[in-house]
Design an enzyme around this catalytic site. Sequence first.
Site, short mmCIF file in Angstrom:
data_model
loop_
_atom_site.label_atom_id
_atom_site.label_comp_id
_atom_site.label_asym_id
_atom_site.label_seq_id
_atom_site.Cartn_x
_atom_site.Cartn_y
_atom_site.Cartn_z
N GLU A 21 35.15 36.96 41.47
CA GLU A 21 34.59 37.37 42.76
C GLU A 21 33.13 36.95 42.87
O GLU A 21 32.46 36.70 41.89
CB GLU A 21 34.70 38.90 42.95
CG GLU A 21 34.42 39.75 41.73
CD GLU A 21 32.99 39.69 41.21
OE1 GLU A 21 32.07 39.63 42.05
OE2 GLU A 21 32.79 39.71 39.99
N GLU A 44 32.19 36.95 38.46
CA GLU A 44 32.70 35.61 38.76
C GLU A 44 34.09 35.35 38.17
O GLU A 44 34.73 34.38 38.51
CB GLU A 44 31.77 34.50 38.26
CG GLU A 44 30.37 34.52 38.78
CD GLU A 44 29.51 33.38 38.23
OE1 GLU A 44 28.33 33.32 38.60
OE2 GLU A 44 30.02 32.57 37.44
#
Length: 353
Positions: free
Chosen positions: A178, A321
């Site tokens: 994300e 991430e």
Amino acid sequence: MAIAPNGIKEIRDRIQPLDLRAMEEAQARLDSLTKPPGSLGKLEAVARQAAGITGEPLPDLSRKAVIVMAGDHGVCEEGISAFPAEVTPQMVLNFLNGGAAVNVLARHAGAEVVCVDIGVNADLSHPGLVSKKIRRGTGNIARGPAMSREEAEAAIAVGYEVVAELAAGGTRVFATGEMGIGNTTPSAALLVALGGLKTEEAVGRGTGIDDARLLHKRSVVERALEANRADPNDALDVLAKLGGLEIAGLVGVILGAAAHRSLVVIDGFISSAAALVAGRLAPECLPYMIASHRSLEQGHGGMLETIGLAPMIHMDMRLGEGTGAVLCFHFLDAAGRIMREMATFESAGVSQA
């Protein structure tokens, strides 16, 4: 495309229990290898789990992808992050150009990075971008709902569809990634609302805020809970009022992976917030999850305990991430190699106890 009114139920109906026969065959193989029973610990556990998920005692897990969902958050107006919201679209382009930490780790693990714009507050254009924007960022949860129930359903549908397309091409392992400046705040709010933790237990420093801003961030989460009064017995209501578009997209990724008999490796705090919601919407998906690591973010340990997941590693990471999840791809590869390449007592001529 939004999920139909009975969409969540239809997804739940597609999620099957783990295949016990395949797990028994995997266990028999493990017990035949030249080692004391259970001596490889979590590598053996993940080998059994992978067999049950895929229905194959020796599954091919070589096709792996990390899906990075990107979205902005209106709550950034409250000054809860050390970085400005403009960093979200800038980092999306960094992912697409291969320069972020998750890109480096994914290349090392032989995994594909799929970046999805599900709610970035900017107009982005890149040939590698999966553009599925629901809206340009969420509302400010300190003052009202993040999104409508319909938008949350649509975001879940995006995640599900991305997985379905990749699974059709042979991908069997998915990691949750994300990007969204400010997204530890809605994640903490979700944890308090669904997990029952106190605000001071759930709210952490995120991007590295100081003590004064941490106290402010806690007060923002408390205001969000008061302003929205989400129903803890309705996970979709909680997600819509307190969550984020990228979090909702990851809920769809998790549900989609389970529906397609694929492993889903959960990253850190934000990804675990999605896992918490997914588990409440469809408990059938829980056995398909693998917790990669325990983040340094304040509430992550409590989040994992609430879900019922035990992390494989603790590396003092807190980047997000999908970095921790992609790092754990190597452990999946190691478990597969053990199953395929290690000698049995019989083949090696070694006496068993």
